[in-house]
Scaffold this motif. Structure first.
Motif, PDB file in Angstrom:
ATOM      1  N   PHE A 126       0.718  -1.332   0.182  1.00  0.00           N
ATOM      2  CA  PHE A 126       0.061   0.634  -0.443  1.00  0.00           C
ATOM      3  C   PHE A 126       0.756   1.124   0.216  1.00  0.00           C
ATOM      4  O   PHE A 126       2.026   1.131   0.673  1.00  0.00           O
ATOM      5  CB  PHE A 126      -1.265  -0.368   1.227  1.00  0.00           C
ATOM      6  CG  PHE A 126      -1.842  -1.446   1.650  1.00  0.00           C
ATOM      7  CD1 PHE A 126      -2.263  -1.986   1.126  1.00  0.00           C
ATOM      8  CD2 PHE A 126      -1.367  -2.265   2.484  1.00  0.00           C
ATOM      9  CE1 PHE A 126      -2.628  -3.121   0.808  1.00  0.00           C
ATOM     10  CE2 PHE A 126      -1.570  -3.307   2.789  1.00  0.00           C
ATOM     11  CZ  PHE A 126      -2.190  -3.676   2.107  1.00  0.00           C
ATOM     12  N   SER A 164      -8.906  -4.791  -5.842  1.00  0.00           N
ATOM     13  CA  SER A 164     -10.257  -4.361  -5.007  1.00  0.00           C
ATOM     14  C   SER A 164      -9.964  -4.383  -3.428  1.00  0.00           C
ATOM     15  O   SER A 164      -9.833  -3.514  -2.307  1.00  0.00           O
ATOM     16  CB  SER A 164     -11.009  -5.184  -5.325  1.00  0.00           C
ATOM     17  OG  SER A 164     -11.353  -4.602  -6.956  1.00  0.00           O
ATOM     18  N   GLU A 200      -6.893  -5.295  -2.198  1.00  0.00           N
ATOM     19  CA  GLU A 200      -5.618  -4.625  -1.810  1.00  0.00           C
ATOM     20  C   GLU A 200      -5.897  -2.435  -1.935  1.00  0.00           C
ATOM     21  O   GLU A 200      -5.089  -2.036  -0.625  1.00  0.00           O
ATOM     22  CB  GLU A 200      -4.220  -4.752  -2.499  1.00  0.00           C
ATOM     23  CG  GLU A 200      -4.053  -5.975  -2.591  1.00  0.00           C
ATOM     24  CD  GLU A 200      -2.876  -6.291  -3.337  1.00  0.00           C
ATOM     25  OE1 GLU A 200      -2.696  -6.029  -4.644  1.00  0.00           O
ATOM     26  OE2 GLU A 200      -2.161  -7.567  -3.163  1.00  0.00           O
ATOM     27  N   GLU A 201      -6.352  -2.321  -1.929  1.00  0.00           N
ATOM     28  CA  GLU A 201      -7.376  -0.704  -2.231  1.00  0.00           C
ATOM     29  C   GLU A 201      -7.598  -0.909  -0.885  1.00  0.00           C
ATOM     30  O   GLU A 201      -7.792   0.805  -0.625  1.00  0.00           O
ATOM     31  CB  GLU A 201      -7.311  -0.533  -3.764  1.00  0.00           C
ATOM     32  CG  GLU A 201      -6.988  -0.382  -4.573  1.00  0.00           C
ATOM     33  CD  GLU A 201      -7.809  -0.081  -5.492  1.00  0.00           C
ATOM     34  OE1 GLU A 201      -9.425   0.007  -5.543  1.00  0.00           O
ATOM     35  OE2 GLU A 201      -7.557   0.084  -6.883  1.00  0.00           O
TER      36      GLU A 201
END
Length: 693
Positions: free
Chosen positions: A7, A215, A217-218
């Motif tokens: 991230f 998605s 990881e976001e």
């Protein structure tokens, strides 16, 4: 090496350590964290129950026992609840659902068979009802039901942290002990060919998996589980779990289904499709038919990378059935029992036995049987309805479990004959591979083998007195109304059950074809094929016979195919010897009719093994024609080439027609010449004597 996508934040000491740790070899990555386990997750899993409702009360007990020890354990279902037994025919998933709802399932994905009724009059109404009644959510990132008129109201094409029961999501988040787990589903694209998704859209598994991982990881989630119905090592043309693990970075656990694979312990993938090291992906699958509940313990480090795992399968048949679940089952079982006695509309014209060597001279596991012919005929005809290029059917004798009594055939009888509810499949094989398969099939003959193959669309001869592996003498495939030799290099499409198609009973050739992606699921159930064939194609009149499809020569040479009669050639006349006596028709030296003097007749009695052997010859000219055979002892002049013509039709020289005119004329000329020569000699001698006088 590949690792988790990170991230957006500044590099901390933890991040630096993570980067450094990603450089070590996969074996080091998949070792316990030196600082201890950061997080441990337990996953229970099941797949491909296929309407096997009766073992589910035992499954309820197994689930409860695991949760008593590990209260936070998750439970996932990898699809194919629909199709396979009378419970589905009668209740279209509702009997299964009543028991599944007692297990506190955390998420389920769709199997290809969940879409079996899509093309029926009511479309996906039964699937929609199943979704609406579920006290758990569904996930599938590559299945979109939003255009389906029945299920669209239950669809939310999102990745959510607030998943609700009875709703279909692309993916969802589950929190366990303060850790968030990303969960998404995938369904095989083979569903488009093997089932009837109709208004359901099914897209590429790899692209949707990448979207799902991105998605999550976001959302800041680094522990990701894929519940898949792709198959462990199924057709690579449409993807499988092994490919998914190699191709898509970021998936930690794959809970699989579709291939009915029994993984007694997890498979761990630590390299990508190019062989480069990657973070581990753990793959599990729990076989089929509610026989096992899988249990997996997986450990993660602080960065969400798997550091260790252990898993096993729990045999639920060894568990006591849950009393409450048994009571729920009883509401459905009584009706199913009644239906099993219903007549299909087909009538057996005679008893169709399923013999074994314990009580018979023949066996379904060692010989061609009438019932075996009937079943394989059904397999072939029904496979050809979907794939006309299919030309051969094979059924392992061990998969035929019961006989059929004379008279009306009941649904229960059909299911008892083929109780495993196997999915029929089509395999592309070369003629040489078919020969290897047949060699394996008869390797133990005349002793029994569960892998002995009953066949349709072909016939073959073998010799059980020869060494195993060298027994097949001939093999032909039916083309139209005739049988032609199978060519070693030519490709053929063969239908069989998915157990055999994946190498069951030790068939390495089938296993290799499966590994090569040459196996395609037909999306059917074998006993339903069998029932429908007898009712629809045979019009209810069931009377199979032994046809000589499988012949054991037992050491005898196969009879040669007789060459045609060779008529006398006028350009090479047969001239009689005037000094030759006509042989006595009763002379004991006369031979019987030469096999080459009579054209081979097409055998009409397929039950006659001798006739069958005649049709199994590769070389139709193996017997020399009469004109090339030695005629000594048959009345010929041993010193010349002249053969006396006889009216005896058993004589080898008899041709069934008179001597050619050229031969008759030549005889006349020779006789006249001899007379003139003799007269000339007499006149010459007379003149010389007169001159001396």
């Amino acid at each position: 090496m590949k690792g988790k996508k990170r991230f957006k934040f500044s590099l901390s000491s933890a991040a630096i350590i993570a980067i450094l740790s990603s450089i070590v070899l996969p074996t080091s990555i998949y070792a316990a964290d030196e600082n201890g386990e950061d997080f441990s997750l337990t996953i229970m899993h099941m797949n491909d129950t296929h309407a096997r409702v009766e073992p589910l009360p035992n499954m309820v007990t197994a689930v409860k026992e695991v949760r008593e020890q590990k209260p936070d354990a998750l439970l996932f279902n990898a699809g194919d609840v629909f199709s396979g037994t009378l419970y589905f025919n009668q209740f279209q998933g509702q009997a299964d659902l009543a028991l599944l709802n007692m297990m506190d399932i955390d998420a389920m994905t769709f199997g290809n068979h969940e879409f079996d009724l899509g093309s029926s009059e009511n479309g996906h109404a039964s699937l929609s009802k199943f979704i609406e009644g579920a006290n758990f959510p569904f996930v599938s990132a590559n299945v979109d039901l939003s255009a389906d008129p029945f299920a669209s109201g239950r669809v939310s094409n999102t990745f959510t942290e607030e998943a609700q029961d009875s709703t279909v999501y692309d993916g969802m988040v589950k929190e366990v002990n303060g850790e968030k787990i990303g969960i998404f589903g995938l369904t095989t694209e083979e569903t488009l060919m093997t089932s009837s998704p109709v208004d359901a859209q099914i897209t590429n598994y790899k692209a949707e998996a990448e979207r799902a991982v991105a998605s999550f990881e976001e959302m800041g989630i680094d522990k990701i589980v894929a519940i898949t119905h792709l198959g462990y090592d199924s057709n690579p043309a449409v993807g499988n779990d092994l490919m998914l693990a190699e191709q898509v970075d970021g998936i930690d656990v794959i809970v699989g289904g579709h291939s009915h694979t029994q993984l007694n312990e997890p498979t761990v993938v630590t390299t990508d499709e190019n062989g480069a090291a990657k973070d581990p992906t753990v793959i599990v699958q729990a076989y089929q038919y509610a026989q096992y509940l899988g249990e997996l313990d997986v450990n993660f480090n602080e960065q969400g990378v798997v550091t260790g795992s252990s898993g096993h399968l729990i045999d639920v048949t060894q568990k006591q059935a849950d009393p409450e679940a048994l009571n729920t089952l009883s509401n459905y079982k009584s009706e199913v029992d009644a239906v099993s006695n219903q007549e299909t509309g087909a009538i057996a014209q005679k008893p169709l036995t399923n013999p074994r060597l314990t009580d018979s001279n023949v066996s379904v596991r060692a010989n061609e049987t009438e019932l075996g012919n009937l079943i394989t005929d059904a397999m072939l005809v029904k496979a050809q309805e979907k794939m006309p290029e299919v030309s051969i059917a094979m059924q392992n004798g061990g998969g035929i479990r019961a006989a059929i009594d004379q008279g009306p055939i009941t649904v229960g009888e059909v299911i008892t004959v083929l109780p495993f509810g196997n999915d029929p499949a089509v395999v592309q094989l070369t003629g040489d591979e078919i020969k290897q398969i047949l060699e394996y099939s008869v390797r133990l003959a005349p002793e029994e083998s569960g892998g002995f193959l009953q066949v349709s669309g072909m016939k073959f001869a073998y010799d059980s007195t020869k060494e195993a592996g060298s027994r097949i003498v001939s093999m032909q495939v039916k083309t139209g109304e005739e049988y032609v030799d199978i060519s070693p290099d030519k490709s053929y499409y063969v239908t069989t059950n998915n157990f055999t198609a994946k190498g069951g009973d030790g068939y390495e050739v089938f296993a290799q074809a499966y590994a090569d992606g040459r196996v395609q699921d037909l999306g059917e159930i074998d006993w339903e094929q069998f029932r429908d064939y007898m009712v629809e194609d045979l019009k209810g009149v069931v009377n199979p016979v032994i046809e000589g499809r499988i012949t054991d020569l037992l050491g005898a040479d196969p009879e040669p195919i007789e060459p045609p009669v060779e008529e006398p050639n006028e350009e090479d006349p047969v001239t009689p010897d005037p000094n030759e006596e006509t042989p006595d028709p009763d002379d004991g030296n006369d031979q019987e009719e030469n096999p080459g003097d009579k054209p081979q007749e097409d055998p009409k009695d397929d039950n006659n093994p001798t006739d069958e052997d005649k049709n199994n010859q590769d070389d139709k000219d193996s017997t020399p024609p009469p004109s090339s055979q030695n005629n000594e002892g048959n009345g010929s002049n041993s010193g010349g080439s002249i053969v006396k013509v006889s009216d005896d039709k058993t004589s080898p020289a008899y041709s069934g027609s008179k001597l050619p005119n050229t031969a008759t004329n030549m005889y006349t000329y020779m006789l006249a010449g001899a007379v003139l020569l003799a007269a000339g000699v007499v006149i010459f001698i007379f003149k010389r004597k007169k001159a001396k006088a």
